[in-house]
Design an enzyme around this catalytic site. Structure first.
Site, PDB file in Angstrom:
ATOM      1  CG  ASP A 157       0.511  -4.013   2.253  1.00  0.00           C
ATOM      2  OD1 ASP A 157       0.714  -4.829   3.175  1.00  0.00           O
ATOM      3  OD2 ASP A 157       1.366  -3.198   1.861  1.00  0.00           O
ATOM      4  CG  ASP A 205      -0.401  -0.091   2.525  1.00  0.00           C
ATOM      5  OD1 ASP A 205       0.835  -0.216   2.625  1.00  0.00           O
ATOM      6  OD2 ASP A 205      -1.156  -0.032   3.517  1.00  0.00           O
ATOM      7  CB  SER A 206       4.583   1.692  -0.268  1.00  0.00           C
ATOM      8  OG  SER A 206       4.752   0.554  -1.082  1.00  0.00           O
ATOM      9  CD  GLU A 231       8.128  -0.170   7.285  1.00  0.00           C
ATOM     10  OE1 GLU A 231       7.098  -0.823   7.052  1.00  0.00           O
ATOM     11  OE2 GLU A 231       8.359   0.947   6.787  1.00  0.00           O
ATOM     12  CD  GLU A 239       0.770  -1.304   8.215  1.00  0.00           C
ATOM     13  OE1 GLU A 239       0.568  -0.495   9.147  1.00  0.00           O
ATOM     14  OE2 GLU A 239       1.160  -0.956   7.081  1.00  0.00           O
ATOM     15  CE  LYS A 265       3.366  -5.925   3.873  1.00  0.00           C
ATOM     16  NZ  LYS A 265       2.992  -4.708   4.652  1.00  0.00           N
TER      17      LYS A 265
HETATM   18  O1  KIV Z   1       3.609  -1.098   1.535  1.00  0.00           O
HETATM   19  C1  KIV Z   1       4.787  -1.468   1.502  1.00  0.00           C
HETATM   20  O2  KIV Z   1       5.545  -1.196   0.557  1.00  0.00           O
HETATM   21  C2  KIV Z   1       5.294  -2.249   2.629  1.00  0.00           C
HETATM   22  C3  KIV Z   1       6.781  -2.421   2.727  1.00  0.00           C
HETATM   23  C4  KIV Z   1       7.390  -1.182   3.239  1.00  0.00           C
HETATM   24  C5  KIV Z   1       7.148  -3.603   3.539  1.00  0.00           C
HETATM   25  O3  KIV Z   1       4.543  -2.675   3.458  1.00  0.00           O
END
Ligand code: KIV
Length: 266
Positions: free
Chosen positions: A89, A50-51, A184, A119, A117
């Site tokens: 994510d 989600d980056s 992280e 958090e 994924k």
């Molecule tokens: O969203 C993302 O790119 C991430 C990485 C920083 C692990 O979760």
């Protein structure tokens, strides 16, 4: 339709890599062109992170990213990959209840990813999803979706109490059925201890060289990020003649335990 002869990596292949001490390589990917190139470089995992809220959409955090955004990019990446294992994510507030997690994880899986994924130490959500046959990757340490609560993107787990909490959360996520863990921005020593304790592979970002694998944001390692690249990232474009060569150099550096170096760790 022609089927590819290349077999995609499975969750079992990643577990076997940890068992035999082979480092796992991972990069974020958001579109088909980079998916194909990252795959060609031999990277083991592509994370549709989600980056993309920052790298693709230009937001200042990951919070505005929606499940439909993630599903779209998950599909773009999955359609072009041949070998890499694809993780996506679950974005902000899409797993705040079991019912939401179920619907949203299903959306990502139906768009071609092999794992979702999330958090934090959300053990009840992890065990529910795992029981539905959905592989889950945990994410501990710095949690970008909680940036407004954290107040900054600082290193987590520096004090003994905070370090013990991250270790305890990692063990509970594994017991709940998580099959992979991203750590992280935590001290390298803590990440090493967690990687030794856990049976499942631990993938670090800003977490030192002793994790079972490494992940970086693609734009950071290609030095095309908006703004400054974080201290834990390295510009792999600097010594490479092409994007493919930069990706291959990253892959080799991680496999050989040469990245991250001390200067990229805390
Ligand atoms: O969203 C993302 O790119 C991430 C990485 C920083 C692990 O979760």
């Amino acid at each position: 339709m022609t089927q590819s002869l290349i077999k995609p990596l499975s969750i079992n292949d990643l577990a076997a890599m940890k068992q035999r001490g082979e480092k796992i390589t991972c990069l974020t990917a958001y579109d088909a062109s980079f998916s194909a190139l990252i795959d060609k470089a031999g990277i083991d995992i592509m994370l549709v992170g989600d980056s993309l809220g920052m790298t693709i959409q230009g937001h200042v955090s990951t919070l505005p990213v929606t499940i439909n955004d993630m599903a779209y990019h998950a599909r773009c990446v999955s359609q072009a990959r041949q070998r890499a294992f694809v993780v996506a994510d679950l974005p902000f507030m899409t797993y705040s209840t079991i019912a939401k997690a179920a619907d949203n994880a299903a959306k990502l899986m139906q768009n071609g990813v092999q794992m979702v994924k999330l958090e934090g130490a959300r053990t009840e959500i992890v065990s529910f999803l795992a029981a539905q046959g959905i592989p889950v990757c945990g994410h501990l340490g710095l949690l970008p979706q909680s940036i407004n609560q954290l107040g900054s993107y600082a290193v987590q787990g520096k004090e003994p109490v905070a370090a013990d909490k991250i270790m305890a959360d990692a063990l509970s996520l594994e017991s709940a059925g998580a099959a992979l863990l991203v750590l992280e921005c935590v001290p390298a020593q803590l990440a090493k201890a967690i990687s030794v304790q856990l049976q499942i592979p631990v993938i670090g970002i800003g977490a030192g060289v002793d994790c079972d694998g490494q992940v970086l944001v693609l734009q950071d390692m290609l030095d095309i990020s908006i703004g400054k690249i974080p201290r834990f990232a390295k510009n792999f474009m600097q010594d490479a003649g092409s994007i493919l060569a930069a990706l291959q150099n990253y892959h080799q550096a991680v496999k050989q335990g040469q990245f991250p170096a001390a200067e990229h760790s805390f």
